[in-house]
Design an enzyme around this catalytic site. Structure first.
Site, PDB file in Angstrom:
ATOM      1  N   LYS A 117    -104.201 -83.267   0.212  1.00 62.63           N
ATOM      2  CA  LYS A 117    -104.112 -81.946   0.241  1.00 62.63           C
ATOM      3  C   LYS A 117    -105.142 -81.508  -0.553  1.00 62.63           C
ATOM      4  O   LYS A 117    -105.149 -81.727  -1.747  1.00 62.63           O
ATOM      5  CB  LYS A 117    -102.537 -81.668  -0.384  1.00 62.63           C
ATOM      6  CG  LYS A 117    -101.213 -82.049   0.448  1.00 62.63           C
ATOM      7  CD  LYS A 117    -101.030 -80.710   1.304  1.00 62.63           C
ATOM      8  CE  LYS A 117     -99.870 -81.171   2.306  1.00 62.63           C
ATOM      9  NZ  LYS A 117     -99.946 -80.107   3.366  1.00 62.63           N
TER      10      LYS A 117
ATOM     11  N   LYS B 257     -96.101 -80.520  15.661  1.00 65.24           N
ATOM     12  CA  LYS B 257     -94.537 -80.684  15.025  1.00 65.24           C
ATOM     13  C   LYS B 257     -93.777 -80.454  16.154  1.00 65.24           C
ATOM     14  O   LYS B 257     -93.582 -79.300  16.630  1.00 65.24           O
ATOM     15  CB  LYS B 257     -94.474 -79.826  13.896  1.00 65.24           C
ATOM     16  CG  LYS B 257     -95.399 -80.042  12.688  1.00 65.24           C
ATOM     17  CD  LYS B 257     -95.092 -78.863  11.569  1.00 65.24           C
ATOM     18  CE  LYS B 257     -95.598 -79.582  10.117  1.00 65.24           C
ATOM     19  NZ  LYS B 257     -96.814 -79.830  10.172  1.00 65.24           N
TER      20      LYS B 257
HETATM   21 MG    MG Z   1    -100.713 -79.613   7.944  1.00 63.06          MG
END
Ligand code: MG
Length: 348
Positions: free
Chosen positions: A144, A258
């Site tokens: 991240k 997703k």
């Molecule tokens: Mg992402």
């Protein structure tokens, strides 16, 4: 013969608070649908809304379900607007389950397991985590970024790369945090390093206005053309329409999909397959119901295999709702074993 459509809402405390781009989440909120056909067979689907990601809210999905009523016809999907990607996904998944799309015979022909990407925390905390994860067998790592100061994070990149095992790949996920200059600095630095892709360097939500959305999309197209490291879209893909739109623009990078947010995902995946697009399957923090459907799509994907973004479970305080445990590999038999009806019953 109409279906019988039922719905149960869940509000599930998480095992540990989850830090997202929009603050800290302590529970997961959504709906489980049960669709029964004339023969009394049931298929299940999950409305795994992520409003901070740009999806509908659970309340908005419930309002549409109220309008549809408890006895919809076979055309139920066409009664849900395209922007309700999570609700459309749940209905399509329940219909697919009724049609026997996820029965054992078909799954037998699929890969026994798929690799999973290890998730590294933002900043310096990532460094001590890499060794043990590599030891466990992970070869794709997702770090991240876009959380702290750009220069501070950039200064850590070589330390992160140096700790990666031989042949490993690093994904950098900025969650849309960077303005143009920061994105350019990262993409310059990513070249000649083992960076598989830079995920969503910049992003503007629909609510921020069409002009800004258009400018940001132009920026992403420009960056994809100017730098050798591929760029991946994630936040940019919500609902059935987004993938088709980016494909039509000739997006040359990766699609982080997703499935739970992407409406009628079979159609979306057929479009991606026809375009020979690079696809990474990723979790929307589903229960076992959504996990079963999303992962069945990942196992069926015929294109090149990229490590899954499904290393999220155990996620819930009540383990009955969890999807399969993901080590460096996620096993098909663990997906086949997931029991949507047990989740439904646990919510009664
Ligand atoms: Mg992402």
């Amino acid at each position: 013969m109409p279906y019988l459509l039922q719905c149960r809402r869940y509000r599930l405390p998480l095992r540990a608070p989850l830090r997202t781009a929009h603050g800290v989440e302590e529970q997961r909120d959504g709906l489980i649908l049960r669709l029964e056909d004339g023969a009394g067979r049931a298929g299940f689907g999950e409305v795994a809304t992520l409003p901070w990601f740009g999806t509908e809210t659970t309340e908005e999905a419930e309002a549409v379900l109220k309008e549809i009523g408890p006895e919809p016809g076979a055309d139920v999907l066409s009664r849900v607007p395209v922007i309700f990607g999570c609700l459309r996904h749940a209905l399509a998944a329940a219909q697919a389950a009724l049609a026997g799309d996820d029965d054992g015979a078909e799954l037998e022909a699929l890969p026994k397991s798929l690799p999973v990407a290890a998730l590294l925390p933002a900043g310096r905390e990532a460094l001590p985590r890499i060794g043990p994860l590599a030891e466990a067998g992970f070869r794709t790592f997702k770090w991240k970024v876009g959380v702290g100061d750009v220069a501070d994070e950039l200064a850590l990149l070589d330390d992160v790369c140096a700790r990666l095992p031989e042949g490993a790949k690093l994904r950098l996920d900025a969650n849309g945090a960077w303005p143009r200059r920061a994105a350019e600095r990262w993409l310059e630095r990513a070249a000649e390093r083992p960076v598989e892709f830079v995920e969503q360097p910049s992003f503007a939500k629909a609510a921020e206005g069409t002009a800004l959305v258009r400018r940001t999309e132009d920026l992403l197209m420009g960056l994809a053309g100017d730098f050798p490291t591929p760029i991946a879209l994630d936040e940019s893909l919500v609902g059935d329409g987004d993938v088709a739109r980016w494909l039509a623009q000739g997006w040359p990078g990766v699609f982080v999909l997703k499935p739970s947010l992407c409406g009628d995902v079979s159609t979306v995946l057929a479009q991606l397959a026809a375009a020979k697009a690079a696809v990474v399957f990723s979790s929307a923090l589903e229960t076992a119901v959504g996990a079963k459907s999303a992962l069945a799509h990942a196992f069926r994907w015929q294109g090149p295999v990229r490590a899954l973004g499904f290393g999220v479970w155990p996620l819930f305080a009540d383990a009955r709702f969890d999807g399969p445990f993901a080590g460096p590999f996620l096993r098909r038999e663990d997906v086949a074993r997931l029991n949507p009806e047990a989740v439904w019953n646990a919510l009664s």
